[in-house]
Design an enzyme around this catalytic site. Structure first.
Site, PDB file in Angstrom:
ATOM      1  N   GLU A 120       0.852  -1.191   0.000  1.00 32.07           N
ATOM      2  CA  GLU A 120       0.000   0.000   0.000  1.00 32.07           C
ATOM      3  C   GLU A 120       0.893   1.247   0.000  1.00 32.07           C
ATOM      4  OE1 GLU A 120      -4.019   1.486   2.286  1.00 32.07           O
ATOM      5  OE2 GLU A 120      -2.329   0.908   3.525  1.00 32.07           O
ATOM      6  N   ALA A 253       1.324  -0.467  10.981  1.00 38.14           N
ATOM      7  CA  ALA A 253       0.907  -1.809  10.600  1.00 38.14           C
ATOM      8  C   ALA A 253       0.197  -1.723   9.250  1.00 38.14           C
ATOM      9  CB  ALA A 253      -0.021  -2.399  11.658  1.00 38.14           C
ATOM     10  N   MET A 254      -0.035  -2.893   8.638  1.00 40.76           N
ATOM     11  CA  MET A 254      -0.684  -2.934   7.325  1.00 40.76           C
ATOM     12  C   MET A 254      -1.600  -4.138   7.237  1.00 40.76           C
ATOM     13  SD  MET A 254      -1.296  -1.791   4.392  1.00 40.76           S
ATOM     14  CE  MET A 254      -2.346  -2.626   3.198  1.00 40.76           C
ATOM     15  N   GLU A 255      -2.829  -3.896   6.748  1.00 39.23           N
ATOM     16  CA  GLU A 255      -3.910  -4.871   6.855  1.00 39.23           C
ATOM     17  C   GLU A 255      -3.943  -5.914   5.755  1.00 39.23           C
ATOM     18  OE1 GLU A 255      -5.756  -1.215   4.651  1.00 39.23           O
ATOM     19  OE2 GLU A 255      -4.311  -1.564   6.237  1.00 39.23           O
ATOM     20  N   ASN A 256      -2.802  -6.307   5.185  1.00 39.01           N
ATOM     21  CA  ASN A 256      -2.798  -7.331   4.133  1.00 39.01           C
ATOM     22  C   ASN A 256      -3.736  -8.478   4.527  1.00 39.01           C
ATOM     23  OD1 ASN A 256      -0.370  -5.930   3.067  1.00 39.01           O
ATOM     24  ND2 ASN A 256       0.587  -6.858   4.856  1.00 39.01           N
ATOM     25  N   HIS A 288      -7.456  -2.611  14.942  1.00 40.62           N
ATOM     26  CA  HIS A 288      -7.614  -1.753  13.763  1.00 40.62           C
ATOM     27  C   HIS A 288      -7.376  -2.556  12.486  1.00 40.62           C
ATOM     28  CE1 HIS A 288      -7.082   2.191  11.556  1.00 40.62           C
ATOM     29  NE2 HIS A 288      -6.415   1.371  10.746  1.00 40.62           N
ATOM     30  N   GLU A 289      -6.256  -3.275  12.455  1.00 43.39           N
ATOM     31  CA  GLU A 289      -5.911  -4.024  11.234  1.00 43.39           C
ATOM     32  C   GLU A 289      -6.909  -5.153  10.978  1.00 43.39           C
ATOM     33  OE1 GLU A 289      -3.841  -2.543   9.439  1.00 43.39           O
ATOM     34  OE2 GLU A 289      -3.150  -1.229  11.051  1.00 43.39           O
ATOM     35  N   HIS A 292     -10.086  -4.069   9.378  1.00 48.05           N
ATOM     36  CA  HIS A 292      -9.904  -3.913   7.931  1.00 48.05           C
ATOM     37  C   HIS A 292     -10.157  -5.196   7.152  1.00 48.05           C
ATOM     38  CE1 HIS A 292      -8.458   0.109   7.278  1.00 48.05           C
ATOM     39  NE2 HIS A 292      -7.384  -0.015   8.018  1.00 48.05           N
ATOM     40  N   GLU A 311     -10.014   3.675   6.429  1.00 49.65           N
ATOM     41  CA  GLU A 311      -9.264   4.030   7.634  1.00 49.65           C
ATOM     42  C   GLU A 311     -10.130   4.616   8.755  1.00 49.65           C
ATOM     43  OE1 GLU A 311      -6.556   2.854   8.072  1.00 49.65           O
ATOM     44  OE2 GLU A 311      -5.740   2.469   6.084  1.00 49.65           O
TER      45      GLU A 311
END
Length: 847
Positions: A120, A253-256, A288-289, A292, A311
């Site tokens: 992202e 963090a990243m919601e892959n 949060h992640e 998503h 978001e």
């Protein structure tokens, strides 16, 4: 200008990916085979930093051109309709923390690396050729090869099927956007569990960490997925949910989908020595992640202009879920009210700020719209207002409809409002467009007029210069007396004040609970009435009162000098959120004093007066009688006492350091940064800072590292500060992911500010090369503006940044932050004398 999206030329349906990563040679090679529908006879496929060696369409080699500026491969497929395009490519394996990249760490002094991904917003195109746009959803079959050695683990969005000839094959994904693809490999440890519905949940980290550091994350991840399945009334759609801690990670963090990646501090925690804030931070990031996985992954925004749809919603749900899972943590007050709310209110009051919903096209501009104070914090406040208007029952009903209608596809903001409108009579879309499509927010003036009527009026609030565009909002008033629910008018007459006051039986207030995105400016009659009952107010309402006054002062609508006499009324509070805002205001007063001056000495005495009672009550050491608020208040008042030069606090902190000098990590985590800072500032010994830097390099616990950083950067020794700044570009000491924190801390240190500022200006090109193209890049500008508050610094800031104003992604930030510094400099010049007089007047009362 309308920009052509690549999806308009080609609709991918399925990818067969073969990716070969060679860590030793730092190369990526592979093939991306895409089946889909050609809408035009020349299709556009994204690539970035790639060498394309061959393109085959339906078995025949076809001509192509590579346009690096457009990040495109233009492929002449020669027809429309269904096609299969096979692209052979190579690319560098870089250290930019974007695309496919290595993370570095040590185990027992031995350097190691693991490979992870961050796609992202537009970095999947650095890993494999694709239509790298959210709307271009497809299924993906991944085959992954690398220079593997024994003992390594390989993970991806989906479960592994088999390994043949060193190639790892994974199950086909569901339909998803390219930016959510993820994989990783290296020497990893893990802990596993399952949800009650059989979803496998795992936490992965390097073997540098203790196994117990994975425990909290595993517990929260499992329970959060179960909570969301029930709240959304929609099952988690994948077989597993992996959480991976990466030693090098630019964002939080990243919601892959199915493989969420995290900065280590956002997921790993020593359960035996962690603060309540750290536990809440880790829990809310994970929540949060995982929010998503439905809101963003299952249903994805159609284009980046609706980024808020992902978001803002996840930002609200992290608090909804953790409040349900850990109610005794009180995350709405202890985290949301003192972090998200002020971030949104401060940022959104600067003229030129982006609205939550913002038009965007260029990749650099897409990265720049990740303004956490707006897209995350303000956006979540909008949805908190929606939740309050609807109630959870109607919200959940509307969300179920939304997921049923759009799952595995894309949506816009209006799709969400339409779904929620199925569960209510309110026109949610009409209300919310006033908040999402306009920047800023209103100050509501509440006054008793000459006819003795209570009149409310709304006008956009600015901190600093602001162009009044005559905006108005649909405001949920949340009054503690009989009043309309929504104020859509510019002015609202609520009737006879005495009558309203008598019927209510208490002082009249609006925005009770601080849940709507506006501030209130009460006239003298109303404010005096409120202050007579201030002790009876809930902590969140005391917080709101102080918050609104401080914002009005920053916006030059009242003077800071008017607030100063009120502060001692709150000093003995046993509420964390009240003490937090109190000392936040004291911190704002520091800009009105010159370091080392008589004025600063008076401010320190005032700070000592405000902190004394709680400092005496709580001290350095945790007690069995501590309430949950006491644990949070202790570090706040200790920091205030250190600024106030409280000699007994200095001495007691030094004793703790001396008793633990052979194992500083063992100091109780909530006071540890203050013990270390106290030692460096007030008991400085030759070699101390060098020793702390060595410990920083060797430490694995991310929170201990943060505490060491806080102390090291507080040295007053110019030689030590020069050495620290010289190491800003030495990744063996300061990782690029942590550099901003080092830069900010040195900038805040009066003895180091010039060194840090000179470094930024001299080495801007290095910084751009190292983290440019990263959504964190523009935050170096923001951080600088938050520290600077003089006319001289404003001139220097403008001289350096204004020539960069046309650079993609920097325009808005430079213009806004110039205003931020100009506003502070003007405020200090205008109010310095009266603020300092007000402080001295309070102190003179004690004599």
């Amino acid at each position: 200008m309308t920009v052509k999206h690549f999806y308009e030329t080609f609709h991918p349906d399925h990818y067969d990916l073969f990716i070969d990563v060679n860590r030793e040679q730092k190369t990526i090679t592979g093939t991306s085979t895409i089946t889909g529908e050609a809408i035009e006879d020349t299709i556009l496929i994204n690539q970035k930093y790639m060498t394309i060696t061959k393109v085959v369409c339906d078995g025949t080699e076809v001509p192509f051109t590579v346009d690096d500026e457009e990040e495109a491969i233009k492929i002449a497929v020669g027809k429309t309709g269904k096609v299969t395009v096979e692209i052979t490519y190579s690319a560098p394996l870089t250290d930019t923390m974007m695309g496919i990249y290595p993370s570095y760490y040590k185990v027992n002094g031995v350097k190691k690396q693991i490979i992870g991904t961050q796609f992202e917003t537009t970095s999947a195109r650095q890993a494999f050729p694709c239509v790298d746009e959210p709307e271009a959803k497809a299924t993906f079959l991944l085959a992954l090869k690398y220079d593997e050695h024994e003992g390594e683990t390989t993970i991806a969005n989906m479960p592994e099927i088999k390994v043949e000839n060193g190639v790892h094959y994974f199950e086909k994904t569901v339909r998803m956007s390219s930016y959510l693809i993820a994989f990783a490999f290296g020497e990893l440890q893990s802990k596993m569990t399952e949800t009650k519905d059989g979803v496998k949940v795992g936490v992965f980290a390097t073997k540098a960490h203790q196994a117990k550091e994975l425990n909290l994350a595993l517990d929260i991840a499992k329970r959060a997925i179960e909570f969301y399945e029930e709240f959304y009334q929609t099952k988690y759609p994948l077989p597993h949910s992996w959480q991976l801690a990466l030693p090098d990670f630019s964002a939080g963090a990243m919601e892959n989908w199915g493989l969420v990646t995290y900065r280590e501090a956002a997921i790993l925690l020593d359960p035996d020595n962690a603060t309540p804030e750290q536990k809440a931070y880790v829990a809310t990031v994970i929540a949060h992640e995982l929010a998503h996985q439905w809101f963003g992954d299952l249903v994805t925004m159609k284009w980046w202009d609706d980024l808020w749809l992902n978001e803002s919603f996840a930002n609200m749900m992290e608090y909804v879920s953790i409040d349900a899972l850990e109610p005794e943590w009180h995350v709405w007050d202890n985290v949301y009210q003192i972090s998200e709310v002020p971030a949104a209110l401060n940022r959104d009051a600067t003229d030129g700020v982006q609205p939550v919903h913002v038009e965007v096209e260029h990749p650099a501009d897409i990265d720049a719209i990740f303004d956490s104070a707006i897209v995350y914090a303000k956006g979540s406040r909008m949805l908190v207002m929606v939740r309050a208007l609807l109630g959870d029952k109607a919200l959940r009903k509307g969300l179920k409809y939304y997921f049923d209608q759009h799952q595995f596809g894309n949506a816009t903001g209006d799709d969400l409002w339409n779904a929620l409108s199925t569960a209510t009579d309110l026109d949610i879309g009409k209300i919310m467009h006033t908040w999402l499509d306009q920047p800023g927010y209103p100050a509501v003036t509440a006054k008793v007029n000459a006819e003795n009527h209570l009149v409310l009026s709304q006008k956009q609030f600015f901190i600093g210069e602001g162009k009044d565009a005559n905006r108005k909002w649909a405001i949920p008033l949340n009054a503690n007396f009989a009043a309309t629910q929504i104020m859509s008018e510019r002015e609202l007459d609520l009737g006879d004040y005495q009558d309203l006051r008598a019927k209510a039986g208490h002082a009249l207030r609006i925005n009770v609970g601080n849940s709507s995105h506006f501030i209130v400016n009460y006239d003298e009659t109303l404010m005096n009435d409120i202050m007579t009952e201030v002790d009876q107010l809930q902590p969140v309402d005391q917080l709101q009162l102080l918050q609104d006054l401080s914002l009005l002062a920053a916006g030059n609508q009242i003077s800071y000098a008017q607030i100063i006499p009120l502060l001692p009324k709150f000093a003995a509070s046993k509420s964390n959120i009240v003490i937090n805002i109190l000392f936040n205001i004291v911190d704002q007063l520091r800009k009105f004093v010159t370091p080392g001056s008589a004025d600063e000495k008076a401010l320190k005495a005032f700070c000592n007066k405000l902190s004394a009672e709680n400092v005496t009550r709580l001290g350095w050491q945790a007690k069995e009688t501590d309430t949950s608020d006491d644990k949070l208040i202790r570090p706040i008042v200790l920091m205030a006492a250190l600024y106030a030069e409280n000699s007994s606090i200095y001495a007691a902190g030094h004793q703790i350091f001396t008793a633990n000098k052979d194992n500083l990590a063992a100091i109780e985590a909530s006071v540890r940064p203050h013990v270390l800072v106290n030692e460096v500032r007030n008991y400085h010994q030759p070699g101390l800072v060098a020793d702390l830097i060595k410990q920083y390099q060797e430490a694995v616990d991310p929170y201990f590292k943060q505490d060491l950083l806080a102390a090291i950067t507080m040295t007053t020794d110019k030689n030590e500060l020069e050495k620290i700044v010289d190491n800003f570009e030495n990744a063996d000491i300061i990782k690029p992911q942590d550099l901003r924190a080092w830069y900010r801390s040195i900038l805040l240190n009066q003895n180091g500010q010039q060194l840090a500022w000179d470094w930024l200006r001299q080495d801007w090109l290095w910084l751009e090369k190292t983290i440019g193209g990263d959504m964190e890049f523009t935050s170096y500008i923001t951080v600088t503006a938050k520290v600077f508050d003089t006319a001289q610094r404003l001139t220097e800031f403008k001289e350096f940044f204004e020539p960069k104003i046309n650079q993609p992604g920097l325009d808005r930030e430079i213009k806004m932050d110039t205003r931020v510094i100009a506003t502070k400099a003007a405020l200090v010049a205008n109010e310095k004398a009266q603020v300092n007089e007000a402080i001295k007047a309070i102190l003179s009362q004690d004599k």
